[in-house]
Design a protein around this motif. Structure first.
Motif, PDB file in Angstrom:
ATOM      1  N   LEU A   9       6.440   6.089  -0.868  1.00 41.18           N
ATOM      2  CA  LEU A   9       6.764   5.183   0.230  1.00 41.18           C
ATOM      3  C   LEU A   9       5.665   4.126   0.283  1.00 41.18           C
ATOM      4  O   LEU A   9       4.484   4.443   0.180  1.00 41.18           O
ATOM      5  N   LEU A  10       6.053   2.873   0.418  1.00 37.01           N
ATOM      6  CA  LEU A  10       5.092   1.770   0.471  1.00 37.01           C
ATOM      7  C   LEU A  10       5.122   1.100   1.832  1.00 37.01           C
ATOM      8  O   LEU A  10       6.130   1.169   2.548  1.00 37.01           O
ATOM      9  N   HIS A  11       4.036   0.437   2.168  1.00 39.19           N
ATOM     10  CA  HIS A  11       3.963  -0.367   3.392  1.00 39.19           C
ATOM     11  C   HIS A  11       3.545  -1.766   2.980  1.00 39.19           C
ATOM     12  O   HIS A  11       2.569  -1.960   2.256  1.00 39.19           O
ATOM     13  N   HIS A  12       4.332  -2.771   3.410  1.00 39.73           N
ATOM     14  CA  HIS A  12       4.062  -4.154   3.056  1.00 39.73           C
ATOM     15  C   HIS A  12       4.478  -5.069   4.199  1.00 39.73           C
ATOM     16  O   HIS A  12       5.613  -5.017   4.652  1.00 39.73           O
ATOM     17  N   ARG A  13       3.526  -5.842   4.720  1.00 38.08           N
ATOM     18  CA  ARG A  13       3.758  -6.819   5.778  1.00 38.08           C
ATOM     19  C   ARG A  13       4.469  -6.218   6.987  1.00 38.08           C
ATOM     20  O   ARG A  13       5.417  -6.782   7.531  1.00 38.08           O
ATOM     21  N   GLY A  14       4.028  -5.022   7.395  1.00 35.16           N
ATOM     22  CA  GLY A  14       4.542  -4.405   8.605  1.00 35.16           C
ATOM     23  C   GLY A  14       5.821  -3.617   8.445  1.00 35.16           C
ATOM     24  O   GLY A  14       6.362  -3.113   9.424  1.00 35.16           O
ATOM     25  N   SER A  15       6.338  -3.498   7.227  1.00 30.99           N
ATOM     26  CA  SER A  15       7.587  -2.773   6.989  1.00 30.99           C
ATOM     27  C   SER A  15       7.413  -1.791   5.843  1.00 30.99           C
ATOM     28  O   SER A  15       6.535  -1.945   5.002  1.00 30.99           O
ATOM     29  N   TYR A  16       8.295  -0.813   5.808  1.00 24.47           N
ATOM     30  CA  TYR A  16       8.291   0.137   4.714  1.00 24.47           C
ATOM     31  C   TYR A  16       9.142  -0.398   3.581  1.00 24.47           C
ATOM     32  O   TYR A  16      10.114  -1.112   3.794  1.00 24.47           O
ATOM     33  N   SER A  51      -2.742   4.025   5.045  1.00 19.03           N
ATOM     34  CA  SER A  51      -2.292   3.265   3.876  1.00 19.03           C
ATOM     35  C   SER A  51      -3.463   2.605   3.153  1.00 19.03           C
ATOM     36  O   SER A  51      -3.281   2.050   2.081  1.00 19.03           O
ATOM     37  N   SER A  52      -4.646   2.680   3.711  1.00 13.51           N
ATOM     38  CA  SER A  52      -5.843   2.167   3.037  1.00 13.51           C
ATOM     39  C   SER A  52      -6.530   3.331   2.338  1.00 13.51           C
ATOM     40  O   SER A  52      -7.440   3.950   2.865  1.00 13.51           O
ATOM     41  N   CYS A  53      -6.040   3.641   1.141  1.00 13.63           N
ATOM     42  CA  CYS A  53      -6.473   4.832   0.414  1.00 13.63           C
ATOM     43  C   CYS A  53      -6.542   4.500  -1.070  1.00 13.63           C
ATOM     44  O   CYS A  53      -5.697   3.763  -1.588  1.00 13.63           O
ATOM     45  N   LEU A  54      -7.544   5.054  -1.745  1.00 11.65           N
ATOM     46  CA  LEU A  54      -7.718   4.815  -3.174  1.00 11.65           C
ATOM     47  C   LEU A  54      -8.204   6.097  -3.836  1.00 11.65           C
ATOM     48  O   LEU A  54      -9.084   6.772  -3.306  1.00 11.65           O
ATOM     49  N   ILE A  55      -7.632   6.416  -4.988  1.00  8.39           N
ATOM     50  CA  ILE A  55      -8.026   7.588  -5.754  1.00  8.39           C
ATOM     51  C   ILE A  55      -8.792   7.108  -6.983  1.00  8.39           C
ATOM     52  O   ILE A  55      -8.346   6.205  -7.687  1.00  8.39           O
ATOM     53  N   GLY A  56      -9.957   7.725  -7.231  1.00 12.41           N
ATOM     54  CA  GLY A  56     -10.752   7.399  -8.407  1.00 12.41           C
ATOM     55  C   GLY A  56     -10.731   8.550  -9.392  1.00 12.41           C
ATOM     56  O   GLY A  56     -11.039   9.694  -9.024  1.00 12.41           O
ATOM     57  N   ASP A  57     -10.369   8.263 -10.636  1.00 16.85           N
ATOM     58  CA  ASP A  57     -10.342   9.287 -11.669  1.00 16.85           C
ATOM     59  C   ASP A  57     -11.768   9.619 -12.093  1.00 16.85           C
ATOM     60  O   ASP A  57     -12.663   8.788 -12.012  1.00 16.85           O
ATOM     61  N   GLN A 113       0.833  -1.191   0.000  1.00 16.84           N
ATOM     62  CA  GLN A 113       0.000   0.000   0.000  1.00 16.84           C
ATOM     63  C   GLN A 113       0.876   1.252   0.000  1.00 16.84           C
ATOM     64  O   GLN A 113       1.899   1.298   0.675  1.00 16.84           O
ATOM     65  N   THR A 114       0.439   2.263  -0.725  1.00 16.48           N
ATOM     66  CA  THR A 114       1.108   3.559  -0.687  1.00 16.48           C
ATOM     67  C   THR A 114       0.807   4.221   0.651  1.00 16.48           C
ATOM     68  O   THR A 114      -0.323   4.176   1.130  1.00 16.48           O
ATOM     69  N   VAL A 115       1.805   4.828   1.267  1.00 19.71           N
ATOM     70  CA  VAL A 115       1.637   5.483   2.563  1.00 19.71           C
ATOM     71  C   VAL A 115       1.269   6.946   2.327  1.00 19.71           C
ATOM     72  O   VAL A 115       1.972   7.670   1.622  1.00 19.71           O
ATOM     73  N   THR A 116       0.147   7.360   2.920  1.00 19.66           N
ATOM     74  CA  THR A 116      -0.298   8.740   2.821  1.00 19.66           C
ATOM     75  C   THR A 116      -0.469   9.316   4.214  1.00 19.66           C
ATOM     76  O   THR A 116      -0.617   8.584   5.193  1.00 19.66           O
ATOM     77  N   LEU A 117      -0.443  10.617   4.274  1.00 21.15           N
ATOM     78  CA  LEU A 117      -0.703  11.332   5.517  1.00 21.15           C
ATOM     79  C   LEU A 117      -1.954  12.164   5.298  1.00 21.15           C
ATOM     80  O   LEU A 117      -1.992  13.013   4.404  1.00 21.15           O
ATOM     81  N   TRP A 118      -2.999  11.889   6.072  1.00 24.84           N
ATOM     82  CA  TRP A 118      -4.238  12.650   6.001  1.00 24.84           C
ATOM     83  C   TRP A 118      -4.208  13.682   7.110  1.00 24.84           C
ATOM     84  O   TRP A 118      -3.901  13.355   8.261  1.00 24.84           O
ATOM     85  N   THR A 119      -4.515  14.927   6.762  1.00 24.64           N
ATOM     86  CA  THR A 119      -4.546  16.015   7.738  1.00 24.64           C
ATOM     87  C   THR A 119      -5.853  16.788   7.595  1.00 24.64           C
ATOM     88  O   THR A 119      -6.530  16.697   6.565  1.00 24.64           O
ATOM     89  N   ALA A 120      -6.176  17.542   8.633  1.00 26.99           N
ATOM     90  CA  ALA A 120      -7.391  18.362   8.624  1.00 26.99           C
ATOM     91  C   ALA A 120      -7.142  19.593   9.489  1.00 26.99           C
ATOM     92  O   ALA A 120      -6.233  19.599  10.323  1.00 26.99           O
ATOM     93  N   PRO A 121      -7.954  20.651   9.282  1.00 28.94           N
ATOM     94  CA  PRO A 121      -7.828  21.820  10.148  1.00 28.94           C
ATOM     95  C   PRO A 121      -7.997  21.417  11.605  1.00 28.94           C
ATOM     96  O   PRO A 121      -8.761  20.519  11.927  1.00 28.94           O
TER      97      PRO A 121
END
Length: 167
Positions: free
Chosen positions: A154-161, A43-49, A27-35
């Protein structure tokens, strides 16, 4: 003795088979932020075109991030890159952040979607959320995109980057 793995981690044989299956998906590693500000490594994230573009992610419904997103109605998704493993671990709650998550040396930029780093990110409007397993399935519309030239996530796979090797 210094361990090369987490001595407190649940042994793989004691984990649920669903968790073990999920761990086998890189999984691709992302950082989600908010005000607020608030943030969480996701890492559970998907983009739809499409027009407009869409994003979905699984967020812990007990997290400070979920509270901030549901209150503000907006959030940002930043793509993390190799070398940002400690940042990912801090926002995942695996490393301490004594002065606060957003005061650890990264250069944060303010956006109307929450703090972002000067790299690839998307500003999103919250559309809906519903329980999904042990998380909230968060759906959003992408309203703004900032792309940088770095293309290797950056990827995450089986507990490691891990990282993709350049060709």
């Amino acid at each position: 003795m210094i361990h090369d793995s987490d001595p407190f981690a649940t042994p793989e044989s004691a984990r649920s088979t669903v968790r073990r299956l999920r761990g086998r998906l890189a999984q691709t590693v992302t950082l989600w932020t908010a005000p607020g500000p608030a943030g969480l490594t996701v890492s559970s994230c998907l983009i739809g075109d499409g027009e407009p573009g869409r994003v979905v992610g699984l967020i812990d419904d007990e997290s400070v991030l979920w509270e901030a997103v549901s209150s503000a109605g907006v959030f940002a998704v930043t793509l993390l890159m190799p070398g940002q493993q400690q940042l990912a671990d801090r926002f995942a709650g695996l490393l301490p952040a004594p002065a606060g998550l957003f005061k650890q040396g990264e250069r944060w930029l303010e956006s109307s979607y929450g703090p972002v780093l000067g790299q690839t990110w998307a500003g999103c409007r919250l559309d809906s959320a519903k329980p999904f397993g042990w998380a909230q399935l968060v759906e959003g519309t992408i309203e703004q995109i900032s792309l940088d030239d770095h293309e290797l996530p950056l990827l995450h796979h089986r507990g490691s980057y891990a990282q993709i090797r350049e060709r």
